[in-house]
Design a protein around this motif. Sequence first.
Motif, short mmCIF file in Angstrom:
data_model
loop_
_atom_site.label_atom_id
_atom_site.label_comp_id
_atom_site.label_asym_id
_atom_site.label_seq_id
_atom_site.Cartn_x
_atom_site.Cartn_y
_atom_site.Cartn_z
N THR A 23 0.79 -1.17 -0.03
CA THR A 23 0.00 -0.20 -0.15
C THR A 23 0.71 1.12 0.17
O THR A 23 0.63 2.26 -0.79
CB THR A 23 -0.87 -0.11 1.05
N GLN A 25 4.12 1.48 -0.79
CA GLN A 25 4.78 1.78 -2.29
C GLN A 25 3.99 2.25 -3.31
O GLN A 25 4.11 2.94 -4.00
CB GLN A 25 5.42 0.24 -2.64
N LYS A 26 2.45 1.65 -3.32
CA LYS A 26 1.86 2.07 -4.53
C LYS A 26 1.49 3.60 -4.40
O LYS A 26 1.67 4.57 -5.44
CB LYS A 26 0.25 1.25 -4.36
N TYR A 27 1.15 4.26 -3.26
CA TYR A 27 0.82 5.54 -3.18
C TYR A 27 2.08 6.28 -3.31
O TYR A 27 2.06 7.32 -3.88
CB TYR A 27 0.18 5.77 -1.87
N GLN A 29 4.59 5.92 -5.21
CA GLN A 29 4.78 5.99 -6.66
C GLN A 29 3.79 6.90 -7.29
O GLN A 29 4.09 7.60 -8.36
CB GLN A 29 4.64 4.61 -7.13
N GLU A 30 2.61 7.42 -6.91
CA GLU A 30 1.64 8.28 -7.31
C GLU A 30 1.81 9.46 -6.75
O GLU A 30 1.00 10.45 -7.01
CB GLU A 30 0.25 7.84 -6.81
N GLY A 31 2.97 9.74 -5.84
CA GLY A 31 3.36 11.15 -5.37
C GLY A 31 3.01 11.62 -3.97
O GLY A 31 2.89 12.51 -3.73
N TRP A 32 2.17 10.36 -3.52
CA TRP A 32 1.86 10.84 -2.13
C TRP A 32 2.91 10.35 -1.09
O TRP A 32 3.68 9.76 -1.13
CB TRP A 32 0.57 9.80 -1.83
N ARG A 57 -0.29 14.94 -0.34
CA ARG A 57 0.61 15.44 -1.50
C ARG A 57 0.29 17.13 -1.67
O ARG A 57 -0.92 17.30 -1.32
CB ARG A 57 0.32 14.62 -2.69
#
Length: 62
Positions: A23, A25-27, A29-32, A57
């Motif tokens: 979880t 890592q996923k966020y 990578q999205e800039g969070w 973010r």
Amino acid sequence: MYEYIFVETSLGGFFTSATHQETIQKYAQEGWRLVQVLPTHYNGQGKPTDYEIIFERQISTD
């Protein structure tokens, strides 16, 4: 200014796997950015079983 999201995740249990690392890592990578992790549910022995992960973010002001 920042925007925030709150994501439920689990540390796993006897029959399930933990999902918190995936979880985060996923966020990320999205800039969070990870802000805090809060336990939300506990088992009968008082051990946390579920967590809410708070991400932030920066909001573009263009």
